[in-house]
Design an enzyme around this catalytic site. Structure first.
Site, PDB file in Angstrom:
ATOM      1  N   ASP A   6       0.743  -1.042   0.155  1.00 23.03           N
ATOM      2  CA  ASP A   6       0.202  -0.073  -0.210  1.00 23.03           C
ATOM      3  C   ASP A   6       0.977   1.373  -0.073  1.00 23.03           C
ATOM      4  O   ASP A   6       2.212   1.094   0.145  1.00 23.03           O
ATOM      5  CB  ASP A   6      -1.131   0.159   1.250  1.00 23.03           C
ATOM      6  CG  ASP A   6      -1.994  -1.074   1.168  1.00 23.03           C
ATOM      7  OD1 ASP A   6      -2.295  -1.380  -0.007  1.00 23.03           O
ATOM      8  OD2 ASP A   6      -2.521  -1.524   2.121  1.00 23.03           O
ATOM      9  N   TYR A  16       6.075 -10.145   6.789  1.00 14.81           N
ATOM     10  CA  TYR A  16       6.169  -8.811   7.058  1.00 14.81           C
ATOM     11  C   TYR A  16       6.658  -8.389   8.268  1.00 14.81           C
ATOM     12  O   TYR A  16       6.428  -9.377   9.314  1.00 14.81           O
ATOM     13  CB  TYR A  16       4.714  -8.198   6.998  1.00 14.81           C
ATOM     14  CG  TYR A  16       3.969  -8.198   5.345  1.00 14.81           C
ATOM     15  CD1 TYR A  16       4.315  -6.764   4.848  1.00 14.81           C
ATOM     16  CD2 TYR A  16       3.557  -9.106   4.591  1.00 14.81           C
ATOM     17  CE1 TYR A  16       3.987  -6.858   3.514  1.00 14.81           C
ATOM     18  CE2 TYR A  16       3.044  -8.918   3.331  1.00 14.81           C
ATOM     19  CZ  TYR A  16       3.125  -7.422   2.713  1.00 14.81           C
ATOM     20  OH  TYR A  16       2.678  -7.487   1.663  1.00 14.81           O
TER      21      TYR A  16
END
Length: 240
Positions: free
Chosen positions: A51, A109
């Site tokens: 994002d 992540y």
């Protein structure tokens, strides 16, 4: 011929990875540089879409090109054209059936946050101004691990369903910085940041274990916690 690239970037000033009309994106910058060097239109496919504001230590992408390449010179030329906050770490030939997204088995992540105001590192470390009880915070991790429907933690769902498999979650601390790490086979749009936002509510006593179970069962984004800011999130690794 197909080529595999490992890419590193600071996502602060980009509207995410994926090309979008009238927006500056990481994919767009790399495709433009490739097209300049190779003198033809090149499209790349990434392992996933980060994002706006999210960083990557190791993003993986592939592209096809049938001409001859001196890979060392090619990598040097690309890095000379690309902005300073995007780096090509490596380029190599790969099998023609390799796919950066669909061949990936696991993705990792990491999210960096601190209970102390980070000041000069505020584009990379989220300030969460509350005390942390790690024993309490991690006690709910088992509810998130394994294969589950994560629809309640996604902005939107790509594909047939919200089923993901989370292999592990952990948290560590070095100096004043906490590092939350999560590894899974796939992640839905906004999923990692919503999981962490929900965990923060749990840590503050605003959610219970039963509430977490209800969030999963409800399959409704409105039930989960708010998303934490993108600045602390890094796509850390992709495993094939």
């Amino acid at each position: 011929m197909r080529y595999k690239m490992e890419i590193r970037y600071n996502g602060t000033f980009y509207s995410g990875w994926q090309v979008q009309p009238d927006e500056i994106t990481v994919q767009g910058e790399i495709e433009e540089a490739l097209s300049i060097v190779l003198k033809e239109k090149i499209r790349i496919v990434g392992s996933g879409r980060t994002d706006s504001g999210v960083h990557a230590r190791k993003q993986v992408a592939h592209f096809d090109f049938n001409g001859k390449l001196d890979l060392k010179k090619f990598e040097y030329s690309l890095n000379g054209i690309l902005p300073q906050d995007i780096a090509i770490v490596s380029i190599r030939r790969t099998d023609n059936d390799f796919h950066a997204r669909f061949s990936a088995k696991r993705r990792i992540y990491k999210y960096f946050f601190s209970t102390v105001k980070p000041a000069i590192l505020n584009n990379f470390i989220y300030h969460w101004p509350y005390k942390m009880n790690l024993r309490h915070f991690t006690s709910v991790f088992p509810l998130f691990e394994g294969e589950r429907d994560y629809s309640s933690f996604a902005k939107k769902i790509e594909g047939k369903n919200g089923i993901c498999k989370i292999y592990r979650m952990n948290i560590s601390k070095k100096y004043d910085v906490f590092v939350f790490e999560i590894e899974g086979n796939r992640f839905l749009h906004g999923m990692v940041r919503t999981i962490l936002g929900t965990l923060f509510l749990y840590e503050r006593g605003k959610l219970s274990n039963d509430d977490i179970s209800r969030i999963f069962n409800g399959k409704n984004r409105q039930l989960a916690g708010p998303s934490v800011p993108a600045s602390g999130l890094v796509l850390w690794d992709v495993k094939y």
